[in-house]
Design a protein around this motif. Sequence first.
Motif: not given
Lengths: 276, 589, 499
Positions: C41, C68, C71, C124, C127, C370-372
Amino acid sequence: MRTLTLSIDGSDVTVPEGATLLEACKKAHVDTPTFCWAENLTPVNVCRICVVEVEGARTLAPACSRKAEAGMKVLTDSERVRHSRKVVLELLGSSVDMSLAKDFAPLRQRYGADPKRLAGETVAQPVKIDNDQFVRDYSKCMLCYKCVEACGTDAQNTFAIAVAGRGFEASIATEHQASLGDSACVFCGNCVGVCPTGALMFKTEFDLREAGKWDESRQTVTDTICPYCGVGCTLTLRVQDNAIVRVTSPSDSSVTGGHLCVKGRFGLGFVGGRKP
Amino acid sequence: MDLHPINALATDAERAAIDTVLGPPLADTTIPAAEAKARRTFLLPALLGLQTRIGHVSEGGLGYACRRLGVPPAEAFGVASFYALIALGERPAAFAHVCDDIACKAAGADQLCAELEQTQGKPAHLHHRADAPKNLKHQATWAKSPCLGLCEQAPAALVTVARASPVEQSFGHATPQRIAAALKGETVERPTLHLGSHGPRKLLARQGCLDLDAYRAAGGYQALRRALELGPEAVIREVTDARLVGRGGAAFPTGRKWEAVSKAAAHPHYMVCNADESEPGTFKDRVLLENDPFSVIEGMTVAAFATGSTKGYLYLRGEYPLAAQRLERAIGEARAKGLLGTNILSHRFDFDLELRRGGGAYICGEETSLFASIEGYRGEPRSKPPFPVQSGLFQHPTAINNVETLVAALDIVRDGAKAYGTGTKLFCVSGKVRQPGVYEVPLGITLDQLLQLAGGTEQPIKAILMGGAAGTFIGPEQTGMTLSLEGAKQAGTTLGSGVVFVIDETVELTPLLRRIAAFFRDESCGQCVPCRVGTVRQEELLHRLTRGGADRPRELALLKELGQAMRDASICGLGQTASSAIESATRFI
Amino acid sequence: MLKAVRRGAKLYVVDPRRTSTCEWADGWLPVEVGSDISLSNGIARVILEEGLQNRAFIARACEGFEAFAQNVEQYPLARVTKETSVDAELIRRVARDYARADRAMICWTLGITEHHNAVDNVFSLINLGLLTGHVGKWGSGLNPLRGQNNVQGGGDSGALPNRLPGFQDVEDDAVRAAFDAKWGRPVPPKKGWHLTDMFHAMERRELTALYVIGENPAQSEADARHCHALLNGLDCLIAQDIVMTKTCEMAHVVLPATASFCEAEGTVTNSERRVQRVRKAVQPPGQARDDIEIISELSRRLGYELGLPSAEAAWDEMRSLSPMHGGMSYRRLEQLGGIQWPCPDESSPGSPFLHGRLWADPVEGPRAPFQVVHQDPPVEALDADFPLRLTTGRRLDSYNTGVQTGGYVSPLRQRETIELSPVDAKMLGVHPGDTVRVSSRRGNVTVEVAIDEHLKPGLTFMTLHAPDQVDVNQLTIDATDPKSGTAEFKAAAIRVEKL
Ligand SMILES: Cc1cc2nc3c(=O)[nH]c(=O)nc-3n(C[C@H](O)[C@H](O)[C@H](O)COP(=O)(O)O)c2cc1C
Ligand code: SF4
Ligand code: SF4
Ligand code: SF4
Ligand code: FES
Ligand code: FES
């Protein structure tokens, strides 16, 4: 891709730019002997068996590494070429035990080489046996540098062995002659895989040969995939009397380029070790 | 790099020896591969640091050098075992290398060695076998050596005493007494050098100018000033017009070489001075390096300016300690006075150079081998092409020139190509002449004239070796030949590095030929089959031939066949010329 | 990878331990164990901050970008540096080099997946690939490096609780219908249990019979003591293996099998999805039988006649049911030296890379999401009782629980050790070769000390290769990712005591 045209023994061949004379010869269906060259290693051009005559050049050129140039006129079977190849064979044959080098005998015939003419000092020395994986019999070492390249940047990046000494006394060595177990060696056996003379040999093969039991007529050769990690290396298993006696990998395999790690190369003992 | 460490530990003295060369160690002992690549060039200096201060390279010492530089131990061992001056087993700190090569042999080196055996015991066999047992201890205090570049004062010796501040001296007129004194660390006087010339001295005009003031007073740095005025292209034009050819042996046009480097697209460019002078019978570069160090530095600076190089290396053979000291001093002074460094003579021109010493290997005078040696690898030549002007030192465009070539360029640049005329060349006259020494003569005089300059001979001449061990023997009937490239070609010989080694009827030829054969056998790098095995077979054949009784025509034919293959199929000039002198001499034996 | 490095590629290594790979790298990021999401991240935030994202790709092929981006806003370098212990400048450099590269690849192994939040860890990384467009192209992508020669092939051919061969959803009626028709029996319509579910089911006594083929759970599972209790509690344990493993020893029935890579015919699939042939080179010992033979025989006795198909016949049946394997006849596998799936028909050369559809115009199929995901440290925090972090792994010459590699004498293999940092060793007053007791909340082992001068203080390392000598899984924690079923082998809290 840009190409260029040159003449090999009088006939024109067209090859991609950057191609070597060896590749050009292949294209022209001219069979060129090699010892120190291998498709999966950087050319070192030291054995000089592949020399050819390039018109206008003072000396002969190593086909394995000399780049083709447009308009080059190359002779591969001239008197000078045949002579140098013959003498190289005689020099090797008279100083190194080439008995297990696959191409040696036919080449001797082809060039009428008689190593006895140049008999003299040899590299004979005791066999080095310091581990259960492979032995090093440098009496058979023609110093082709292949093992050093395989141990180094061409495959293993371990740098456990190097050429040491100089001149006729040069040899393949670890630092201060440390045993392989004390050296950086990771026993991938990639050096064994590329050795053209049998100087580096599986211990299993060595023991069978010593006992007079090595018998290629009783052997099978089968390609399969390594049982260990997810890379999926092709293993070529040589089997005699239902036992795996040597493991290699094809040098043209897109996965391995001919190289393995210790597990695939030497770690298959569990197969034969199982109690029925 | 992820090095597998050597278990043996370095002693404090060994660490100190290496740290003296490399500077104090940093805390982090692991060196990333990229950094190791950059440090590799300091491997030979580090190993020589151990050799000169400790007296040998032990396992522990090697291991410490490897850790400091990120070099795999096996590779470092391969490098250390390549050089004759580096001992891998323990031996006495004081050690003598006694020349028994051609000129010294003709001056009684064998007798000297026999006497030394009486007082010092048997010599060490400095074989290059890497499989000497571990922890080998040698008792011997001396070994026989190839030519030490002191042929005019033959017989010669090099004595080193390993300690924190090492003593190294080379001297001629060696006797067991003088060698014993040197082994004790005492200073041994050198005989006075004999120089001569036919006509005005140019190359030898500044002999003895050891500091900058003296050098300037003798006209020093005028060439560089002129070069900076002219600009690189004009400098190259002058050198080209003067038809200067290399004095290192290959006689390649210097102007063409400089031009190719100056135009090469890849940067940086390097300027390398080849001061490895090891061709038996050659000592002219030594005379320039020892007695006129600034000329060499200025020559390199001019060449660097012409070729667009900002960094230079002066690769000096390991057996020239006096030259090393004087060059070191001169480089320091030039740097202090702004003649090396940035904005030289207030021009936008930066150049600095580094002195690198060899480790005892004739082959390192071959240009590609020399690069490998500087880079920290075994001094193994490589196939050309690519040529150094395209891919030389560190795979970058490189101008490499012999010492004499660079000094000759000074006159050309200062006075212009026209004034230079045909130019002069240095000849190293040794053997049975009355006054051996270095002679500067204009190209075009005859060999007879040169021999007269050197006082002539006392006895009738038997043969003359032209161009060094890689050259050829000519007979007394050929002394009328002209000393020029064309003249040499006509006479079927070569000027090579300017060697004129004369033997008369009192000298036996056979031992000299055997010495030459042994020289090539010892000095072959060992890479390629025709040379590695061929030089051994040549030596064996020669022994059989000169012992007599053998089937002479057959042995001669074999020798010829062998020579042909070595000439045709060897990688580099060493193998290609290793049979030349011997083949040319078979008619005398 | 080193070949690529030699050709000028940049290499960054993220690993709590300094491995040999680090020495060839342009940078080593010595992350804290279990701080991977924070790092990813953080890298994403730098990329966004500096405007290095691939805007066009995100716009055309992705979804969920806004959430995303919001976040990762919470991961400024100050925080990331604290959580990962990685130098901020280094993170910035990686972010820039990765985003600016023409082609870039992220490869990972178990350091990402042997965590309680394995799937989030992978998300992650995905992403980052989407953010920069380093997916769906030759020389780019996201690359899990498989640890077993056929872990990929096992999944491909349906050895997953929710999939039929070719990753087809077992709960999809249309898919099942094809299999039902072929087999003449209905395929159970509900997905099954994965490994961890099974252990939970054993705990609940819902699962009482287990048929284990070629696995050694008695030694490979985390929290070994607990695992043994469950296996011992089974009514029926059948083990099929090529050697007498610990699991075999516990079993009621042992079925000796052939070593499939050299005593039988078949295929395996490697990390790059390349299906390759394995071939019979030696005769199996004693009563060992081919897996196909054992299963056919079992099936016959259970009342369903499979006959005795050859490996090729079984494969051809699968090809007929699994579209991605359709074009992979044995003949073509031989000819092409293996084929990478998907290879739908015999005219297809196979697929060197996946997800090329994301670059098609317009994008084919669904957009890539995308994933949070949030940083979530290892389940077991360090405390005064268990102050050291144990992470487990492999050594070059050994493999898993050592069943196979135990069969050869390796000059590289030392006795199993616990590797300590020089700082911890000094604090504990121990030296290499000393014996120590290592305890976690679940068990303890005694083992010799080794020192790894590159380990950072607080971190220790052991392998699972010699369970008979040192049963490391007595220590590991079975905190498991609910989505993947993998346990957190990479992070246990331990205590080391000098003996
Ligand atoms: C075996 C061998 C040894 C050589 N040794 C030297 C040497 O000691 N000094 C030298 O200047 N050139 C030596 N050369 C020639 C160099 O390779 C190169 O041609 C020379 O340095 C170029 O400089 P120049 O053009 O100024 O002569 C040697 C060549 C060979 C093949
Ligand atoms: S086995 Fe591997 S590591 Fe060992 S010397 Fe050979 S190539 Fe090098
Ligand atoms: S051991 Fe084999 S591979 Fe190595 S240099 Fe000798 S002959 Fe070549
Ligand atoms: S010719 Fe001799 S010195 Fe030159 S590369 Fe070959 S072996 Fe080495
Ligand atoms: S094969 Fe070309 S030199 Fe050896
Ligand atoms: S110094 Fe002895 S031969 Fe040159």
